[in-house]
Design an enzyme around this catalytic site. Sequence first.
Site, PDB file in Angstrom:
ATOM      1  N   GLN A 279       0.829  -1.213   0.000  1.00  0.00           N
ATOM      2  CA  GLN A 279       0.000   0.000   0.000  1.00  0.00           C
ATOM      3  C   GLN A 279       0.869   1.271   0.000  1.00  0.00           C
ATOM      4  O   GLN A 279       0.489   2.289  -0.576  1.00  0.00           O
ATOM      5  CB  GLN A 279      -0.938   0.002   1.201  1.00  0.00           C
ATOM      6  CG  GLN A 279      -2.061   0.995   1.006  1.00  0.00           C
ATOM      7  CD  GLN A 279      -3.088   0.952   2.101  1.00  0.00           C
ATOM      8  OE1 GLN A 279      -2.755   0.916   3.281  1.00  0.00           O
ATOM      9  NE2 GLN A 279      -4.350   0.936   1.716  1.00  0.00           N
ATOM     10  N   GLU A 364      11.844  30.005 -18.561  1.00  0.00           N
ATOM     11  CA  GLU A 364      10.627  30.793 -18.894  1.00  0.00           C
ATOM     12  C   GLU A 364      10.048  31.416 -17.627  1.00  0.00           C
ATOM     13  O   GLU A 364       8.838  31.486 -17.433  1.00  0.00           O
ATOM     14  CB  GLU A 364       9.599  29.945 -19.647  1.00  0.00           C
ATOM     15  CG  GLU A 364      10.065  29.653 -21.063  1.00  0.00           C
ATOM     16  CD  GLU A 364       8.947  29.520 -22.086  1.00  0.00           C
ATOM     17  OE1 GLU A 364       7.842  30.026 -21.859  1.00  0.00           O
ATOM     18  OE2 GLU A 364       9.220  28.913 -23.131  1.00  0.00           O
TER      19      GLU A 364
HETATM   20  C1  LIG Z   1      18.793  25.340 -19.746  1.00  0.00           C
HETATM   21  C2  LIG Z   1      18.304  26.741 -19.831  1.00  0.00           C
HETATM   22  C3  LIG Z   1      17.697  27.191 -20.992  1.00  0.00           C
HETATM   23  C4  LIG Z   1      17.268  28.517 -21.093  1.00  0.00           C
HETATM   24  N1  LIG Z   1      16.726  28.965 -22.275  1.00  0.00           N
HETATM   25  C5  LIG Z   1      16.471  30.298 -22.425  1.00  0.00           C
HETATM   26  C6  LIG Z   1      16.073  30.831 -23.699  1.00  0.00           C
HETATM   27  O1  LIG Z   1      15.880  30.100 -24.671  1.00  0.00           O
HETATM   28  N2  LIG Z   1      15.909  32.170 -23.819  1.00  0.00           N
HETATM   29  C7  LIG Z   1      16.099  33.026 -22.767  1.00  0.00           C
HETATM   30  O2  LIG Z   1      15.952  34.237 -22.945  1.00  0.00           O
HETATM   31  N3  LIG Z   1      16.462  32.552 -21.543  1.00  0.00           N
HETATM   32  C8  LIG Z   1      16.656  31.211 -21.345  1.00  0.00           C
HETATM   33  N4  LIG Z   1      17.044  30.727 -20.127  1.00  0.00           N
HETATM   34  C9  LIG Z   1      17.161  31.639 -18.995  1.00  0.00           C
HETATM   35  C10 LIG Z   1      16.094  31.430 -17.938  1.00  0.00           C
HETATM   36  O3  LIG Z   1      14.862  31.915 -18.375  1.00  0.00           O
HETATM   37  C11 LIG Z   1      16.607  32.086 -16.638  1.00  0.00           C
HETATM   38  O4  LIG Z   1      17.610  31.226 -16.142  1.00  0.00           O
HETATM   39  C12 LIG Z   1      15.514  32.285 -15.613  1.00  0.00           C
HETATM   40  O5  LIG Z   1      14.602  33.259 -16.031  1.00  0.00           O
HETATM   41  C13 LIG Z   1      16.076  32.686 -14.246  1.00  0.00           C
HETATM   42  O6  LIG Z   1      17.074  33.648 -14.314  1.00  0.00           O
HETATM   43  P1  LIG Z   1      18.459  33.384 -13.551  1.00  0.00           P
HETATM   44  O7  LIG Z   1      18.885  32.009 -13.886  1.00  0.00           O
HETATM   45  O8  LIG Z   1      19.365  34.497 -13.874  1.00  0.00           O
HETATM   46  O9  LIG Z   1      18.097  33.412 -12.015  1.00  0.00           O
HETATM   47  P2  LIG Z   1      18.007  34.690 -11.062  1.00  0.00           P
HETATM   48  O10 LIG Z   1      17.074  35.692 -11.632  1.00  0.00           O
HETATM   49  O11 LIG Z   1      19.378  35.142 -10.716  1.00  0.00           O
HETATM   50  O12 LIG Z   1      17.352  34.055  -9.765  1.00  0.00           O
HETATM   51  C14 LIG Z   1      18.080  33.335  -8.775  1.00  0.00           C
HETATM   52  C15 LIG Z   1      17.078  32.887  -7.714  1.00  0.00           C
HETATM   53  O13 LIG Z   1      16.456  34.035  -7.108  1.00  0.00           O
HETATM   54  C16 LIG Z   1      15.037  33.961  -7.255  1.00  0.00           C
HETATM   55  N5  LIG Z   1      14.497  35.285  -7.491  1.00  0.00           N
HETATM   56  C17 LIG Z   1      15.001  36.260  -8.299  1.00  0.00           C
HETATM   57  N6  LIG Z   1      14.212  37.335  -8.272  1.00  0.00           N
HETATM   58  C18 LIG Z   1      13.180  37.049  -7.447  1.00  0.00           C
HETATM   59  C19 LIG Z   1      12.024  37.748  -7.006  1.00  0.00           C
HETATM   60  N7  LIG Z   1      11.761  38.995  -7.434  1.00  0.00           N
HETATM   61  N8  LIG Z   1      11.180  37.142  -6.135  1.00  0.00           N
HETATM   62  C20 LIG Z   1      11.439  35.874  -5.690  1.00  0.00           C
HETATM   63  N9  LIG Z   1      12.516  35.164  -6.073  1.00  0.00           N
HETATM   64  C21 LIG Z   1      13.373  35.731  -6.940  1.00  0.00           C
HETATM   65  C22 LIG Z   1      14.835  33.056  -8.478  1.00  0.00           C
HETATM   66  O14 LIG Z   1      13.547  32.483  -8.465  1.00  0.00           O
HETATM   67  C23 LIG Z   1      15.945  32.034  -8.307  1.00  0.00           C
HETATM   68  O15 LIG Z   1      15.562  31.043  -7.401  1.00  0.00           O
HETATM   69  C24 LIG Z   1      17.437  29.396 -19.992  1.00  0.00           C
HETATM   70  C25 LIG Z   1      18.022  28.924 -18.816  1.00  0.00           C
HETATM   71  C26 LIG Z   1      18.476  27.633 -18.724  1.00  0.00           C
HETATM   72  C27 LIG Z   1      19.121  27.193 -17.440  1.00  0.00           C
END
Ligand SMILES: Cc1cc2nc3c(=O)[nH]c(=O)nc-3n(C[C@H](O)[C@H](O)[C@H](O)COP(=O)(O)OP(=O)(O)OC[C@H]3O[C@@H](n4cnc5c(N)ncnc54)[C@H](O)[C@@H]3O)c2cc1C
Length: 385
Positions: A279, A364
């Site tokens: 279960q 995204e």
């Molecule tokens: C494999 C991969 C493919 C991707 N493909 C694309 C693509 O095709 N085109 C494109 O443009 N981008 C792309 N990205 C980028 C992706 O959209 C970003 O990584 C994402 O939006 C987060 O940005 P960051 O990684 O800089 O994290 P950060 O913005 O630095 O965030 C770090 C942490 O802080 C948190 N955080 C930040 N601000 C806030 C807030 N205001 N409130 C609460 N929490 C917060 C976040 O949730 C996260 O946990 C890709 C990323 C990866 C890893």
Amino acid sequence: MLDYLLSEEQKMVKDLARKVAEEKILPAREGLDEREEFPWEIMKALAEADLCGLWIPEKYGGFGQSVLAFCLATEEISRVCGGVGVTFAASALGGSPILLFGAEEQKQKYLPDLASGKKLAAFGLTEANAGSDAGAIETTARKDGDYFILNGTKQWITNGGEAEIYTVIALTDKNRGARGATAFIVEKGNPGFSFGKKEKKMGIRCSATRELVFQDCKVNKNQVLGREGMGFIVAMRTLDLTRPGIGAQAVGIAQGALDEAIKYARERIQFGKPIISLQAIQHMLADMATQVEASRALVYAVARAIDAGAKDLTKESSMTKLIASDTAMFVTTQAVQILGGYGYMREYPVEKMMRDAKITQIYEGTNQIQRNQIGLSLIKESAQK
Ligand SMILES: Cc1cc2nc3c(=O)[nH]c(=O)nc-3n(C[C@H](O)[C@H](O)[C@H](O)COP(=O)(O)OP(=O)(O)OC[C@H]3O[C@@H](n4cnc5c(N)ncnc54)[C@H](O)[C@@H]3O)c2cc1C
């Protein structure tokens, strides 16, 4: 799975995508993941099956601009491989700004090649210092007569280097804040446009994630999408449209892991009987299956609403991505647990599914950002009551 009363056409799309996934992706996925190899052969098979234009109107060679059909195909592909799923979906992400904001000549020039799968697209917003805070982008586009000169680097762009068509957001006026960015279509091969570092990733390893580098890249003003200053509107409206696709990718990954967990639990004998008779295992499977169905139901409902012409679905679009990606992470982790030590081994597909699931909570817009967006919408709605 619940009967979603799909139309004959929608069922056909789903069955076709499943067939390509089973016949072409399944035998190749382990090797592609291991070698971190872009799935060109599979993308060709998806194009031959006429699955690349589901989100494009018939007028431009597509299937009839259906977000639901696109989600059905993305789900089936991702059920077998999340890496192929995102490669497929990212082309729609890159092409959607053209569909939403493109001038007629731009649509005619670019959409038919995306619909036929002859070319792939990519979407370039993120930079080293601008992730969640998209407004912090530093790539510039300086006006010079009939041209714009782009300078800067986009980071982590899915399909980077492999796609032919790129939609890129750059600052045309640093002093205008949210109205200071513009969206451009930039073609591979445009002088001044090259590709930088290719990332090595935890999951979705067959997908390409690469830098886009602009060094005095001269782009004709007729490559502007919408109007100058609309860049962030283009980006945000695009993401509203495409987030259900990420939801569908996550539902697919979760369904794949659930299927594997059930299969394994029926076969694995411990204490003289299959572990599925325990279960404790049944309850795990019950929670997994319930979350998958709830996520799928929301993804399909929002996709149907978009197709029916509903407006302002930012909140619901964020909800699809949020619930489905959290479900994918939960379900894949539970699947590894149900397979025990075997689940941890690369010999079985669930560890890959767990690695692939993680990214759906990040790209995204991270799930924190989705929650912020949903919270904002709730405040706005309550103020209007
Ligand atoms: C494999 C991969 C493919 C991707 N493909 C694309 C693509 O095709 N085109 C494109 O443009 N981008 C792309 N990205 C980028 C992706 O959209 C970003 O990584 C994402 O939006 C987060 O940005 P960051 O990684 O800089 O994290 P950060 O913005 O630095 O965030 C770090 C942490 O802080 C948190 N955080 C930040 N601000 C806030 C807030 N205001 N409130 C609460 N929490 C917060 C976040 O949730 C996260 O946990 C890709 C990323 C990866 C890893």
